[in-house]
Design an enzyme around this catalytic site. Sequence first.
Site, PDB file in Angstrom:
ATOM      1  N   ASN A  30       0.850  -1.190   0.000  1.00 28.29           N
ATOM      2  CA  ASN A  30       0.000   0.000   0.000  1.00 28.29           C
ATOM      3  C   ASN A  30       0.891   1.248   0.000  1.00 28.29           C
ATOM      4  O   ASN A  30       2.112   1.141  -0.036  1.00 28.29           O
ATOM      5  CB  ASN A  30      -0.920  -0.030   1.231  1.00 28.29           C
ATOM      6  CG  ASN A  30      -0.120  -0.157   2.500  1.00 28.29           C
ATOM      7  OD1 ASN A  30       0.673   0.714   2.848  1.00 28.29           O
ATOM      8  ND2 ASN A  30      -0.285  -1.277   3.207  1.00 28.29           N
ATOM      9  N   HIS A  31       0.266   2.415   0.059  1.00 25.81           N
ATOM     10  CA  HIS A  31       1.000   3.680  -0.103  1.00 25.81           C
ATOM     11  C   HIS A  31       1.585   4.254   1.186  1.00 25.81           C
ATOM     12  O   HIS A  31       1.970   5.416   1.200  1.00 25.81           O
ATOM     13  CB  HIS A  31       0.075   4.742  -0.708  1.00 25.81           C
ATOM     14  CG  HIS A  31      -0.220   4.513  -2.151  1.00 25.81           C
ATOM     15  ND1 HIS A  31       0.750   4.580  -3.119  1.00 25.81           N
ATOM     16  CD2 HIS A  31      -1.368   4.212  -2.786  1.00 25.81           C
ATOM     17  CE1 HIS A  31       0.203   4.341  -4.301  1.00 25.81           C
ATOM     18  NE2 HIS A  31      -1.090   4.112  -4.123  1.00 25.81           N
TER      19      HIS A  31
END
Length: 222
Positions: A30-31
């Site tokens: 994920n970011h």
Amino acid sequence: SNGQSLAGKKVVVTAGGTREPLDPVRYLTNHSSGKMGFAVAEAAKNAGAEVTLIAANPLKTIPTDLHVIQVETASELLKTVKEQFRDADILVMAAAVADYRPATVADKKIKKTADNETMTLKLVRNPDILKEVSSIKKPGQFVTGFAAETNDLIANAEKKIKSKKLDLIVANDVSQAGIGFNADNNQVTFLFADGRKVKTPIESKQKIATKLISIISNEFQE
Ligand code: C5P
């Protein structure tokens, strides 16, 4: 609160995002940059705490002035959090944990084939680290979670504070541009187990981290 409000306390902070391997060269993630967790770890250190930072693949450089343990997957993060939580006073779970991981990890690179235009990945549920922590939590230990939401921020955070048996949750709306994931600024609502809510303005992650640590040290010393 004074500058050394957490003197002698052990604070464990998780930061970054887990990486869930598919094969030797690929993973799901994920970011999460790790910035929010790093800011919390630094703020706890500035308050005099003995800090252990558990870093899962942050995009940002890991601070070198802290005791750091690096992990990759949710399973490794769970194991490390459980070990570090045992003698901790405070846990802040700022890491973005993958809810699912690939059901199998191929031992060789997965190849595309001429006749396969689509590919289906089977995922299995990862353990909920905060739920597992709640079952080993002793009186006096203080646990804070984060809730990143795109909708129904407060309602969802209220559900999480109960289901994960948290003392405090830091809720942030990740649908707004310029705050949250990867940004330098954030805007959060602190939600307490007794229903109190405190909303911050948009401000730096450092400022929010300092507020969080001051709230935790006030609550913790009661
Ligand atoms: O349920 P959700 O992922 O939105 O909850 C966010 C909070 O729960 C964060 O504090 C995150 O670190 C933690 N979490 C966890 N284990 C998971 C997923 C999230 O401890 N498997």
